[in-house]
Design a protein around this motif. Structure first.
Motif, short mmCIF file in Angstrom:
data_model
loop_
_atom_site.label_atom_id
_atom_site.label_comp_id
_atom_site.label_asym_id
_atom_site.label_seq_id
_atom_site.Cartn_x
_atom_site.Cartn_y
_atom_site.Cartn_z
N LEU A 18 46.29 37.85 55.27
CA LEU A 18 47.13 36.91 54.53
C LEU A 18 46.70 36.80 53.08
CD1 LEU A 18 47.50 34.03 57.15
CD2 LEU A 18 49.32 35.57 56.36
N MET A 19 45.41 36.78 52.85
CA MET A 19 44.91 36.61 51.49
C MET A 19 45.01 37.90 50.69
SD MET A 19 41.65 34.09 52.30
CE MET A 19 41.27 33.73 50.60
N GLU A 20 45.13 39.02 51.36
CA GLU A 20 45.26 40.29 50.65
C GLU A 20 46.70 40.58 50.24
OE1 GLU A 20 43.67 43.18 53.27
OE2 GLU A 20 41.56 42.78 52.77
N VAL A 21 47.67 40.21 51.10
CA VAL A 21 49.06 40.59 50.83
C VAL A 21 49.79 39.54 49.98
CG1 VAL A 21 49.20 41.93 52.94
CG2 VAL A 21 49.91 39.54 52.98
N ALA A 22 49.38 38.28 50.03
CA ALA A 22 50.08 37.23 49.28
C ALA A 22 49.63 37.26 47.82
CB ALA A 22 49.79 35.86 49.90
N HIS A 23 50.49 36.73 46.97
CA HIS A 23 50.15 36.61 45.55
C HIS A 23 49.02 35.60 45.39
CE1 HIS A 23 50.53 35.74 41.24
NE2 HIS A 23 51.16 36.90 41.15
N GLU A 24 48.12 35.89 44.45
CA GLU A 24 46.96 35.02 44.27
C GLU A 24 47.34 33.58 43.92
OE1 GLU A 24 47.55 37.61 40.57
OE2 GLU A 24 47.34 37.94 42.74
N ALA A 25 48.45 33.41 43.21
CA ALA A 25 48.89 32.05 42.87
C ALA A 25 49.34 31.29 44.12
CB ALA A 25 50.02 32.09 41.84
N ASP A 26 49.98 32.01 45.06
CA ASP A 26 50.40 31.37 46.31
C ASP A 26 49.19 31.01 47.17
OD1 ASP A 26 53.12 31.58 45.70
OD2 ASP A 26 53.20 33.63 46.47
N ILE A 27 48.19 31.90 47.19
CA ILE A 27 46.97 31.59 47.94
C ILE A 27 46.28 30.38 47.33
CG2 ILE A 27 44.67 32.42 48.56
CD1 ILE A 27 46.91 33.66 50.17
N ALA A 28 46.19 30.34 46.01
CA ALA A 28 45.55 29.20 45.34
C ALA A 28 46.30 27.91 45.65
CB ALA A 28 45.51 29.45 43.83
N ASP A 29 47.62 27.99 45.67
CA ASP A 29 48.42 26.80 45.95
C ASP A 29 48.16 26.29 47.37
OD1 ASP A 29 50.56 24.91 45.17
OD2 ASP A 29 51.68 25.90 46.77
N GLN A 30 48.08 27.21 48.34
CA GLN A 30 47.81 26.80 49.72
C GLN A 30 46.41 26.19 49.85
OE1 GLN A 30 49.09 29.33 53.07
NE2 GLN A 30 49.99 30.73 51.56
N LEU A 31 45.44 26.78 49.19
CA LEU A 31 44.08 26.23 49.25
C LEU A 31 44.01 24.84 48.63
CD1 LEU A 31 41.98 29.41 48.32
CD2 LEU A 31 42.14 28.31 50.55
N GLU A 32 44.79 24.63 47.56
CA GLU A 32 44.78 23.32 46.90
C GLU A 32 45.40 22.24 47.77
OE1 GLU A 32 46.78 24.18 43.27
OE2 GLU A 32 45.17 25.48 42.54
N GLN A 33 46.28 22.62 48.69
CA GLN A 33 46.92 21.65 49.57
C GLN A 33 46.04 21.28 50.77
OE1 GLN A 33 49.80 20.26 48.60
NE2 GLN A 33 49.66 21.60 46.80
N MET A 34 44.99 22.03 50.99
CA MET A 34 44.12 21.77 52.13
C MET A 34 43.05 20.74 51.80
SD MET A 34 43.43 25.63 53.55
CE MET A 34 44.75 26.64 54.23
N SER A 35 42.38 20.27 52.83
CA SER A 35 41.25 19.38 52.64
C SER A 35 40.03 20.19 52.24
CB SER A 35 40.94 18.62 53.93
OG SER A 35 40.50 19.51 54.95
N SER A 36 39.01 19.52 51.72
CA SER A 36 37.78 20.21 51.33
C SER A 36 37.16 20.93 52.51
CB SER A 36 36.79 19.21 50.73
OG SER A 36 37.28 18.66 49.53
N GLU A 37 37.18 20.30 53.66
CA GLU A 37 36.58 20.91 54.85
C GLU A 37 37.29 22.19 55.23
OE1 GLU A 37 37.45 17.78 54.53
OE2 GLU A 37 35.46 16.82 54.46
N GLN A 38 38.62 22.20 55.16
CA GLN A 38 39.38 23.40 55.50
C GLN A 38 39.10 24.54 54.52
OE1 GLN A 38 43.27 21.43 55.54
NE2 GLN A 38 43.46 21.91 57.73
N ARG A 39 39.04 24.21 53.24
CA ARG A 39 38.75 25.24 52.24
C ARG A 39 37.38 25.86 52.48
NH1 ARG A 39 41.77 21.83 48.54
NH2 ARG A 39 39.94 20.57 48.08
N ARG A 40 36.40 25.02 52.73
CA ARG A 40 35.06 25.53 52.96
C ARG A 40 35.00 26.40 54.20
NH1 ARG A 40 32.90 19.48 52.09
NH2 ARG A 40 32.94 19.42 49.79
N ALA A 41 35.75 26.01 55.23
CA ALA A 41 35.75 26.78 56.47
C ALA A 41 36.35 28.17 56.25
CB ALA A 41 36.52 26.04 57.56
N ILE A 42 37.43 28.25 55.46
CA ILE A 42 38.05 29.55 55.18
C ILE A 42 37.09 30.45 54.42
CG2 ILE A 42 39.82 30.66 53.77
CD1 ILE A 42 41.78 28.57 54.65
N VAL A 43 36.44 29.89 53.41
CA VAL A 43 35.51 30.70 52.62
C VAL A 43 34.34 31.16 53.48
CG1 VAL A 43 34.00 30.72 50.60
CG2 VAL A 43 36.19 29.53 50.50
#
Length: 438
Positions: A18-43
């Motif tokens: 998902l992170m490879e095929v989507a545009h980086e701006a769309d990925i950034a937007d999705q990460l910004e909508q998540m909670s801090s815990e979710q972002r950290r878990a993805i990373v």
């Protein structure tokens, strides 16, 4: 939503795809909508999927969650692939104890570019510029310019629009659009395609002033020069769009007496940012109450005064806010200056008189029908006109005065204008009532 689903399933392959095929701006937007815990878990699950392009798109508060989960070398490699302005923005969000480790892991050339950016004050041209640009002497041909750019390879800026023409002292004298380079033969001298520069941006110019220059002259890019007028970088329109958006948002929020509440802000931090302004408003409200208390006997004798009093103050407050919004915008856009300030004040005064007369007549008529009290319509008529005039003048004179005093009109104006409209509104209404009715 897709990232969230893959995160819940802890599907590393799906997250990475998902992170490879989507545009980086769309990925950034999705990460910004998540909670801090979710972002950290993805990373934590797919740290290698956080590309330099994604990092460059993330907001500051999101970077604060992401960067601590990445290794020093990964961050250093990502910074080396970014334009210098994007790399500087990312390094700003690194904790102080990691910044040196990350910078030391970068190639010397890239590290020096980032370190040099930090020698400039925040929100200045030197901090937001990118150090990658293309320049050529005016005696070069189109072919020499093309060969030079090809030889630069990865050292070329990712996005650029103009070739800057420089003299022997590296001072920019003009520019040639890339479109002209592409449509002319190799033997054509770039001096034949030369266009004079409209603007050279000093390295210490405030980014808000830079944005004004871009807006005024419809620039797509502009060179940044040092104190000796030598070119040291460039600013492109894609960078300045972010500056314009940030400055407009900052002014809009400041006008309301609040700061930006990011998705990662807590209730406590929001309270800390808003409570001081509300405390100042409380003090001004108490001042208005003192004015009301001066006429408590008259209010007790004529209850209609208590009914009509909020209308006068509310109308004056709204009129003042309208004038204030126009004035602050005019100052921000450089449309309101010392040269036309008198004309602008005269316009607001006349507008306030006419608006005051219109609504004074309407409210006086309503008062006459509503209350059978002699002279009360005259009281409301006079008070409405006086308060509108004071509100209109305060709405433009307060920001002008703050601007001349060196303060930010967007931050402090609303408090002063509210005080004027409330205090003057109550005093004009109750004072006139005391004179005419008692």
């Amino acid at each position: 939503a897709q990232l969230t689903g893959a995160l819940v399933a802890e599907d590393r392959a799906e997250l990475r795809q998902l992170m490879e095929v989507a545009h980086e701006a769309d990925i950034a937007d999705q990460l910004e909508q998540m909670s801090s815990e979710q972002r950290r878990a993805i990373v934590d699950l797919v740290p290698d999927a956080v590309t330099p392009d994604i990092l460059a798109e993330l907001e500051d508060e999101v970077l604060e969650d992401v960067l601590p989960r990445l290794g020093d070398q990964q961050i250093a490699d990502a910074l080396s692939e970014m334009d210098s302005d994007d790399a500087t923005a990312v390094v700003e969000e690194l904790q102080d104890n990691r910044r040196e480790d990350v910078l030391s892991a970068m190639p010397d050339v890239d590290r020096r570019a980032v370190e040099d950016s930090f020698t400039y004050d925040e929100e200045t041209a030197g901090r937001v510029m990118q150090r990658e640009f293309v320049a050529a002497p005016d005696f070069w041909s189109v072919g020499q310019v093309i060969d030079h750019m090809r030889a630069q390879g990865d050292n070329l800026p990712e996005i650029f629009f103009n070739i800057y023409v420089i003299d022997a002292k590296l001072k920019p004298t003009g520019y040639v659009p890339i479109s002209q380079i592409m449509r002319n033969p190799r033997e054509r001298k770039i001096s034949d395609l030369f266009e004079p520069l409209l603007v050279k941006i000093p390295q210490d110019m405030d980014q808000e002033d830079v944005a004004y220059q871009f807006s005024k002259y419809h620039l797509i890019s502009a060179p940044v020069v040092d104190a000796n007028d030598r070119i040291i970088g460039m600013i492109t329109v894609d960078d300045i769009v972010n500056v314009i958006q940030d400055e407009n948002t900052e002014d809009m929020l400041a006008l309301a007496g609040v700061s930006d509440a990011g998705l990662t802000d807590t209730a406590i931090s929001t309270v800390k940012s808003r409570a001081p302004w509300l405390f100042i408003n409380l003090l001004t409200a108490i001042l208005a109450s003192f004015v009301i208390a001066m006429f408590q006997d008259q209010i007790g004798s004529v209850v209609a005064l208590a009914i009509l009093m909020p209308i006068v103050a509310s109308m004056g407050g709204n009129a003042g806010t309208q004038a204030l919004a126009v004035a602050v915008r005019g100052l921000a856009e450089r449309d309101l200056t010392r040269a036309n300030a008198v004309r602008a004040v005269r316009r607001e005064l006349l507008a306030a008189v006419f608006i005051g007369l219109i609504f004074a007549v309407i409210l006086a008529g309503i008062t006459y029908i509503w209350f059978d009290i002699p002279k009360l319509p005259s009281v409301i008529f006079i008070a409405m006109i006086v308060n509108h005039i004071c509100a209109g003048l305060a709405g433009i004179l307060v920001p002008l005065g703050l601007k001349r005093a060196g303060a930010d009109p967007a931050v402090a104006s609303s408090v002063f204008v509210t005080t004027v409209t409330d205090v003057i509104g109550f005093f004009a209404f109750l004072g006139t009532a005391a004179l005419l009715l008692f």
